[in-house]
Structure formats: C-alpha cells, structure tokens
Design a protein around this motif. Structure first.
Motif, PDB file in Angstrom:
ATOM      1  N   UNK A  41       0.832  -1.205   0.000  1.00  0.00           N
ATOM      2  CA  UNK A  41       0.000   0.000   0.000  1.00  0.00           C
ATOM      3  C   UNK A  41       0.864   1.252   0.000  1.00  0.00           C
ATOM      4  N   UNK A  42       1.929   1.239   0.803  1.00  0.00           N
ATOM      5  CA  UNK A  42       2.830   2.385   0.831  1.00  0.00           C
ATOM      6  C   UNK A  42       3.486   2.606  -0.535  1.00  0.00           C
ATOM      7  N   UNK A  43       3.928   1.531  -1.151  1.00  0.00           N
ATOM      8  CA  UNK A  43       4.590   1.648  -2.449  1.00  0.00           C
ATOM      9  C   UNK A  43       3.637   2.126  -3.534  1.00  0.00           C
ATOM     10  N   UNK A  44       2.417   1.623  -3.527  1.00  0.00           N
ATOM     11  CA  UNK A  44       1.453   1.941  -4.584  1.00  0.00           C
ATOM     12  C   UNK A  44       0.829   3.326  -4.384  1.00  0.00           C
ATOM     13  N   UNK A  45       0.541   3.688  -3.153  1.00  0.00           N
ATOM     14  CA  UNK A  45      -0.237   4.898  -2.896  1.00  0.00           C
ATOM     15  C   UNK A  45       0.580   6.112  -2.455  1.00  0.00           C
ATOM     16  N   UNK A  46       1.882   5.969  -2.262  1.00  0.00           N
ATOM     17  CA  UNK A  46       2.667   7.090  -1.749  1.00  0.00           C
ATOM     18  C   UNK A  46       2.693   8.281  -2.712  1.00  0.00           C
ATOM     19  N   UNK A  47       2.781   8.029  -4.021  1.00  0.00           N
ATOM     20  CA  UNK A  47       2.795   9.133  -4.987  1.00  0.00           C
ATOM     21  C   UNK A  47       1.456   9.856  -5.023  1.00  0.00           C
TER      22      UNK A  47
END
Length: 60
Positions: A41-47
């Motif tokens: 989730x952090x990798x996908x949604x951070x941007x």
C-alpha cells in the motif's frame, strides 16, 4: 496480537490454542501478510498521497 498474547499466557497450551484452526503458524502468517499488504500500500499509494498533499486547500 491477541492470539499471541493468549498463547503466551496459557504456557503449555500455546500449541493447542494456536492449533485450533488447524495451522499452528496461522497467527504468524496473518501478521506477515498484513505487513506485506501495508508495504504494498505504501509503495502503490505514496505518490498519490504526495500529490494530494501538494494541492492547495479550498477554504470553505
């Protein structure tokens, strides 16, 4: 975490308690999958999150 605490408090019965679902590593695999989901989730949604933070706020 609750299952782990109960297993620790029950002492000798920890394996019996954790084995009630038929898989002694159930708690650990649940926590591992939760960690994996959080990392994904952090990798996908951070941007997306960073983009939303940069947008100006609309005063109501």
């Amino acid at each position: 975490l609750l299952e782990w605490w109960v297993a620790l408090l029950s002492g000798e019965n920890a394996e019996a308690f954790l084995g009630t679902q038929g898989y002694i590593w159930d708690t650990q695999s649940d926590m591992g999958l939760a960690l994996l989901g959080a990392i994904c989730s952090l990798l996908v949604l951070s941007k997306v999150h960073d983009k939303q933070l940069k947008q100006p706020k609309n005063d109501l």
